[in-house]
Scaffold this active site. Structure first.
Site, PDB file in Angstrom:
ATOM      1  N   GLU A 121      34.991  51.420  -6.588  1.00 31.43           N
ATOM      2  CA  GLU A 121      33.803  52.061  -6.034  1.00 31.43           C
ATOM      3  C   GLU A 121      32.560  51.188  -6.200  1.00 31.43           C
ATOM      4  OE1 GLU A 121      33.474  54.566  -4.130  1.00 31.43           O
ATOM      5  OE2 GLU A 121      35.577  55.153  -4.199  1.00 31.43           O
ATOM      6  N   TYR A 168      26.393  59.142  -6.337  1.00 30.28           N
ATOM      7  CA  TYR A 168      27.552  58.886  -5.475  1.00 30.28           C
ATOM      8  C   TYR A 168      28.747  58.387  -6.284  1.00 30.28           C
ATOM      9  CZ  TYR A 168      30.904  56.301  -2.831  1.00 30.28           C
ATOM     10  OH  TYR A 168      32.093  55.825  -2.369  1.00 30.28           O
ATOM     11  N   ASP A 223      27.373  58.783   0.804  1.00 29.93           N
ATOM     12  CA  ASP A 223      27.079  57.365   0.981  1.00 29.93           C
ATOM     13  C   ASP A 223      26.712  57.131   2.443  1.00 29.93           C
ATOM     14  OD1 ASP A 223      29.499  57.471   2.345  1.00 29.93           O
ATOM     15  OD2 ASP A 223      30.337  55.696   1.383  1.00 29.93           O
ATOM     16  N   CYS A 267      35.134  58.874  19.381  1.00 29.91           N
ATOM     17  CA  CYS A 267      35.098  60.340  19.330  1.00 29.91           C
ATOM     18  C   CYS A 267      36.402  60.991  19.792  1.00 29.91           C
ATOM     19  CB  CYS A 267      33.932  60.872  20.159  1.00 29.91           C
ATOM     20  SG  CYS A 267      32.310  60.419  19.496  1.00 29.91           S
ATOM     21  N   CYS A 297      38.710  61.362  16.989  1.00 29.91           N
ATOM     22  CA  CYS A 297      38.179  62.034  15.800  1.00 29.91           C
ATOM     23  C   CYS A 297      38.893  63.360  15.560  1.00 29.91           C
ATOM     24  CB  CYS A 297      36.679  62.278  15.961  1.00 29.91           C
ATOM     25  SG  CYS A 297      35.945  63.122  14.547  1.00 29.91           S
TER      26      CYS A 297
END
Length: 366
Positions: A47, A130, A148, A209, A212
């Site tokens: 991370e 985060y 984030d 999209c 998605c």
């Protein structure tokens, strides 16, 4: 529940949204070396590395890091130069120093084990909301929210959140949505799915999209202009800088050697090794004599070129000189030392220093 969520297509259908996103993630997720290992230390390292860095870049660095520092104790026992050597080229070196400092805290105050609560994780150097949420959810299965850049973009489009995404009001909305939506049964996978969606589907430009898994919930998709969100915040002006760097070499006992020393603590790229260099803000060039003053001796140097390196907030133009000195050359300042040319790639040098070296090598052969 967030007011933004209550007014959206997700309202009353949170379970359906979670199922759609998780089903896509479990089917399409990338195989990455830090996923599914069940090691909080590995999650933490990944991370930190992934902050402001693309996954494809992090993979090799992560694997080398884990081979050299397989656990918190190994990292805590290392010296800073060893840590920076492993980080060399990844950029934003403050992250490496935070990892190192936090490892020492974990060994000294937590028995060598990462804290398993949000509150405990937030006490570690370099661990913000985060990172704490990511570790807590992925490594410890806690229903902790994360926000984030990828999550901001996904939420801004899903919920048609306008205005500067960095504003206090919008940040509050993003965190409220993250808390309301995180799946309590699969918090780690859900959070990773949000980030994966932003990285691979809901991209800054030309979002996919039609691929998605949650487009039926998305206000941006319904509007036909998903790329209009989030609004692009005005960037700060990039400050110009000028530098003169001298690549000093000699023929030593170990073959060709290069002179390097650490940058000043607290500044840009603090502690990283570099060639003798003088930098100045603005557009006025430093003088070669100023580099000679750093070394405590005159060197005969020939200009071999220049290059531009852009940091997040500075544009640095560097004039590169080359100088060769006798094998007996020594320098009064102990910060300067000779590194064999064949070992330079393993030293704690920045991407900028690497570029200067490679440019000087290219010009040697022309």
């Amino acid at each position: 529940m967030s007011e933004v969520l209550a007014a959206s297509a997700v309202a009353g259908r949170v379970d359906a949204f979670q199922r759609a996103l998780l089903s896509w993630f479990w089917r399409e997720r990338r195989e990455l070396p830090w996923r599914g290992v069940g090691d909080p230390y590995a999650t933490w390292v990944s991370e930190i590395m992934l902050q402001q860095t693309q996954v494809v870049t992090v993979v090799d660095y992560f694997q080398r890091w884990m081979a050299r520092f397989p656990d918190v104790a190994a990292l805590a026992a290392a010296n800073e130069e060893e840590v920076l050597e492993q980080w060399s080229g990844l950029g934003y070196y403050r992250r490496a120093r935070f990892l190192h400092r936090a490892a020492k805290v974990i060994v000294e105050e937590h028995g060598g084990e990462l804290p398993s609560t949000l509150e405990g994780l937030r006490t570690l150097p370099g661990v913000g909301p985060y990172t704490a949420g990511a570790i807590a959810s992925i490594a410890f299965g806690l229903p902790a929210p994360i926000v984030d850049g990828n999550v901001i973009r996904v939420f801004a489009r899903l919920f048609a959140i306008e205005g500067d995404p960095r504003s206090t009001a919008n940040q509050k909305s993003f965190w409220g949505l993250a808390e309301a939506l995180v799946d309590p049964q699969n918090p780690g996978d859900f959070n990773e799915a949000l980030m994966e969606l932003g990285a691979r589907v809901c991209t800054p430009r030309s979002p996919a999209c039609l691929l998605c898994p949650v487009r039926e919930f998305c206000a941006g998709f319904a509007s036909g202009e998903p790329e209009a969100l989030p609004e692009v915040a005005r960037r700060s002006a990039v400050k110009p800088m000028r530098a003169v760097a001298v690549v000093v070499t000699r023929q030593g006992r170990r073959g060709k050697e290069l002179l390097v020393g650490p940058r000043d603590a607290g500044g840009l790229l603090a502690g990283m090794l570099e060639f003798p260099t003088v930098e100045r803000e603005g557009k006025r060039w430093p003088k070669l004599d100023e580099v000679a003053s750093l070394l405590g001796m005159k060197v005969v140097a020939e200009e071999v070129g220049e290059l531009t390196h852009v940091f997040s907030h500075r544009r640095l133009l560097t004039r590169i000189f080359a100088a060769e000195v006798g094998s007996e050359a020594t320098f009064a300042d102990e910060r300067w030392r000779w590194v064999p040319e064949r070992e330079l790639s393993q030293a704690a040098i920045s991407a900028l220093t690497r570029k200067i070296y490679e440019r000087s090598k290219q010009l040697e052969t022309t």
